[in-house]
Design a protein around this motif. Structure first.
Motif, PDB file in Angstrom:
ATOM      1  N   PHE A  61       0.712  -5.152   7.932  1.00 26.62           N
ATOM      2  CA  PHE A  61      -0.137  -3.964   8.027  1.00 26.62           C
ATOM      3  C   PHE A  61      -0.833  -3.908   9.381  1.00 26.62           C
ATOM      4  O   PHE A  61      -0.893  -2.848  10.015  1.00 26.62           O
ATOM      5  CB  PHE A  61      -1.172  -3.982   6.898  1.00 26.62           C
ATOM      6  CG  PHE A  61      -2.310  -3.009   7.094  1.00 26.62           C
ATOM      7  CD1 PHE A  61      -2.096  -1.647   7.006  1.00 26.62           C
ATOM      8  CD2 PHE A  61      -3.588  -3.470   7.372  1.00 26.62           C
ATOM      9  CE1 PHE A  61      -3.141  -0.747   7.192  1.00 26.62           C
ATOM     10  CE2 PHE A  61      -4.633  -2.585   7.554  1.00 26.62           C
ATOM     11  CZ  PHE A  61      -4.410  -1.214   7.469  1.00 26.62           C
ATOM     12  N   VAL A  62      -1.356  -5.060   9.836  1.00 23.45           N
ATOM     13  CA  VAL A  62      -2.030  -5.103  11.138  1.00 23.45           C
ATOM     14  C   VAL A  62      -1.058  -4.750  12.253  1.00 23.45           C
ATOM     15  O   VAL A  62      -1.415  -4.045  13.207  1.00 23.45           O
ATOM     16  CB  VAL A  62      -2.668  -6.485  11.374  1.00 23.45           C
ATOM     17  CG1 VAL A  62      -3.175  -6.616  12.807  1.00 23.45           C
ATOM     18  CG2 VAL A  62      -3.811  -6.716  10.397  1.00 23.45           C
ATOM     19  N   SER A  63       0.189  -5.236  12.121  1.00 24.67           N
ATOM     20  CA  SER A  63       1.204  -4.907  13.122  1.00 24.67           C
ATOM     21  C   SER A  63       1.452  -3.399  13.177  1.00 24.67           C
ATOM     22  O   SER A  63       1.501  -2.796  14.263  1.00 24.67           O
ATOM     23  CB  SER A  63       2.507  -5.645  12.793  1.00 24.67           C
ATOM     24  OG  SER A  63       3.545  -5.234  13.649  1.00 24.67           O
ATOM     25  N   LYS A  64       1.585  -2.783  12.009  1.00 27.40           N
ATOM     26  CA  LYS A  64       1.808  -1.338  11.964  1.00 27.40           C
ATOM     27  C   LYS A  64       0.575  -0.586  12.451  1.00 27.40           C
ATOM     28  O   LYS A  64       0.681   0.442  13.130  1.00 27.40           O
ATOM     29  CB  LYS A  64       2.152  -0.915  10.542  1.00 27.40           C
ATOM     30  CG  LYS A  64       3.497  -1.421  10.046  1.00 27.40           C
ATOM     31  CD  LYS A  64       3.757  -0.987   8.613  1.00 27.40           C
ATOM     32  CE  LYS A  64       5.110  -1.492   8.132  1.00 27.40           C
ATOM     33  NZ  LYS A  64       5.366  -1.106   6.720  1.00 27.40           N
ATOM     34  N   LEU A  65      -0.608  -1.119  12.114  1.00 25.56           N
ATOM     35  CA  LEU A  65      -1.848  -0.482  12.543  1.00 25.56           C
ATOM     36  C   LEU A  65      -1.974  -0.518  14.062  1.00 25.56           C
ATOM     37  O   LEU A  65      -2.391   0.465  14.694  1.00 25.56           O
ATOM     38  CB  LEU A  65      -3.036  -1.184  11.895  1.00 25.56           C
ATOM     39  CG  LEU A  65      -4.411  -0.528  12.050  1.00 25.56           C
ATOM     40  CD1 LEU A  65      -4.429   0.831  11.371  1.00 25.56           C
ATOM     41  CD2 LEU A  65      -5.488  -1.436  11.453  1.00 25.56           C
ATOM     42  N   THR A  66      -1.604  -1.665  14.653  1.00 25.44           N
ATOM     43  CA  THR A  66      -1.654  -1.787  16.107  1.00 25.44           C
ATOM     44  C   THR A  66      -0.697  -0.814  16.772  1.00 25.44           C
ATOM     45  O   THR A  66      -1.036  -0.164  17.776  1.00 25.44           O
ATOM     46  CB  THR A  66      -1.306  -3.227  16.523  1.00 25.44           C
ATOM     47  OG1 THR A  66      -2.233  -4.137  15.927  1.00 25.44           O
ATOM     48  CG2 THR A  66      -1.343  -3.390  18.030  1.00 25.44           C
ATOM     49  N   VAL A  84       4.117   6.612  10.750  1.00 26.26           N
ATOM     50  CA  VAL A  84       3.320   7.106   9.629  1.00 26.26           C
ATOM     51  C   VAL A  84       2.029   6.306   9.569  1.00 26.26           C
ATOM     52  O   VAL A  84       2.014   5.092   9.827  1.00 26.26           O
ATOM     53  CB  VAL A  84       4.092   6.953   8.306  1.00 26.26           C
ATOM     54  CG1 VAL A  84       3.240   7.400   7.124  1.00 26.26           C
ATOM     55  CG2 VAL A  84       5.399   7.739   8.361  1.00 26.26           C
ATOM     56  N   GLU A  85       0.922   6.954   9.259  1.00 32.51           N
ATOM     57  CA  GLU A  85      -0.359   6.251   9.158  1.00 32.51           C
ATOM     58  C   GLU A  85      -0.236   5.098   8.171  1.00 32.51           C
ATOM     59  O   GLU A  85       0.117   5.306   7.010  1.00 32.51           O
ATOM     60  CB  GLU A  85      -1.451   7.215   8.706  1.00 32.51           C
ATOM     61  CG  GLU A  85      -2.829   6.581   8.624  1.00 32.51           C
ATOM     62  CD  GLU A  85      -3.906   7.579   8.259  1.00 32.51           C
ATOM     63  OE1 GLU A  85      -4.981   7.152   7.802  1.00 32.51           O
ATOM     64  OE2 GLU A  85      -3.665   8.800   8.425  1.00 32.51           O
ATOM     65  N   PRO A  86      -0.502   3.856   8.607  1.00 35.23           N
ATOM     66  CA  PRO A  86      -0.296   2.689   7.731  1.00 35.23           C
ATOM     67  C   PRO A  86      -1.293   2.643   6.589  1.00 35.23           C
ATOM     68  O   PRO A  86      -2.431   3.086   6.720  1.00 35.23           O
ATOM     69  CB  PRO A  86      -0.469   1.503   8.681  1.00 35.23           C
ATOM     70  CG  PRO A  86      -1.307   2.017   9.795  1.00 35.23           C
ATOM     71  CD  PRO A  86      -0.965   3.462   9.953  1.00 35.23           C
ATOM     72  N   VAL A  87      -0.850   2.088   5.476  1.00 38.50           N
ATOM     73  CA  VAL A  87      -1.680   1.949   4.279  1.00 38.50           C
ATOM     74  C   VAL A  87      -1.924   0.464   4.026  1.00 38.50           C
ATOM     75  O   VAL A  87      -0.981  -0.335   4.038  1.00 38.50           O
ATOM     76  CB  VAL A  87      -0.986   2.576   3.054  1.00 38.50           C
ATOM     77  CG1 VAL A  87      -1.841   2.385   1.806  1.00 38.50           C
ATOM     78  CG2 VAL A  87      -0.711   4.048   3.294  1.00 38.50           C
ATOM     79  N   PRO A  88      -3.173   0.052   3.800  1.00 34.75           N
ATOM     80  CA  PRO A  88      -3.460  -1.368   3.544  1.00 34.75           C
ATOM     81  C   PRO A  88      -2.695  -1.871   2.324  1.00 34.75           C
ATOM     82  O   PRO A  88      -2.444  -1.104   1.384  1.00 34.75           O
ATOM     83  CB  PRO A  88      -4.975  -1.391   3.292  1.00 34.75           C
ATOM     84  CG  PRO A  88      -5.496  -0.161   3.944  1.00 34.75           C
ATOM     85  CD  PRO A  88      -4.403   0.860   3.806  1.00 34.75           C
ATOM     86  N   PRO A  89      -2.306  -3.132   2.318  1.00 34.51           N
ATOM     87  CA  PRO A  89      -1.548  -3.675   1.178  1.00 34.51           C
ATOM     88  C   PRO A  89      -2.407  -3.782  -0.071  1.00 34.51           C
ATOM     89  O   PRO A  89      -3.622  -3.932  -0.001  1.00 34.51           O
ATOM     90  CB  PRO A  89      -1.129  -5.068   1.670  1.00 34.51           C
ATOM     91  CG  PRO A  89      -2.171  -5.440   2.672  1.00 34.51           C
ATOM     92  CD  PRO A  89      -2.558  -4.149   3.350  1.00 34.51           C
TER      93      PRO A  89
END
Length: 230
Positions: A61-66, A84-89
């Motif tokens: 998630f952090v990777s996608k958020l970055t 796409v806006e990432p969603v927390p696990p």
């Protein structure tokens, strides 16, 4: 060289604990094990499994958020598509906690079994208690040896070996002239699923090992591969 039965990274420890906890009850009578200890090992596996999976998904998630933040600030590479806006696990409700020191406890229990007069090598192999000689890596000298290949319709796959590290940090340069963090991978190998460009482009990668949530050793050599969504 040293001889050990306990893996040194979370992914392998999880597999080891799954085997140990699943088979331990079958040796209760032979090794005079208490029901409480067997139950604690089983509970420890559930807890460790939950949190290892959570950490791995959170890192993704952090990777996608970055990546998402980078696109917001610097734009999308030519020919690419916006993430796409990432969603927390979310892994649901965590299992009941256990006392700290899971592997301190299970290691001590394993040594008690091995010290029993009835212990056999066959039992040890079944429970995962017969270690192999492994070389101790000097963390300052550790340097990933990585390779690239195209998989899944042309996406780059970073091929690497864990050795005694917990995982690897992967950085990528998609033509911007600077490297940005891509992901932390704990189970070889890693596929970069970023949207492929419409035309040909050269993507570069470099990696560094991680131990105990910190980068260690030396950077890998920078390697590159040509990708195309056409």
């Amino acid at each position: 060289m040293k001889r050990t039965f306990m893996p040194q990274n979370d992914a392998d420890r999880l597999l080891w604990l799954q085997n140990f906890s699943g088979k331990l009850a079958g040796y209760q009578v032979k090794y005079n094990l208490s029901a409480a200890d067997i139950a604690r090992v089983a509970a420890s596996f559930l807890v460790f499994n939950y949190w290892v999976n959570y950490v791995n998904q959170f890192k993704e998630f952090v990777s996608k958020l970055t990546r998402y933040r980078t696109e917001l600030t610097s734009g999308v590479p030519a020919g690419g598509s916006a993430s796409v806006e990432p969603v927390p696990p979310s892994l649901g409700v965590a299992p009941p906690p256990v006392d700290p020191g899971i592997f301190v406890f299970v290691s001590a229990l394993a040594q008690t079994i091995k010290a029993n007069i009835n212990y056999t090598v066959a039992d040890g192999k079944d429970l995962g208690l017969e270690g192999e000689e492994v070389a101790q890596d000097n963390v300052n000298d550790m340097k990933p040896l990585i390779q690239l290949r195209l998989v899944n319709g042309g996406h780059p796959e970073i091929v690497w070996k864990r050795k005694s590290a917990d995982g690897i940090d992967i950085y990528v340069d998609r033509g911007a002239g600077s490297f940005v963090f891509l992901a932390t991978d704990t189970v070889p190998n890693y596929t970069d699923t970023f949207t492929l460009p419409a035309g040909a482009a050269v993507w570069k990668y470099r990696c560094i090992y991680r131990i105990d949530d910190a980068p260690v050793g030396q950077w890998s050599d920078t390697i590159s591969i040509t990708v195309s969504g056409v």
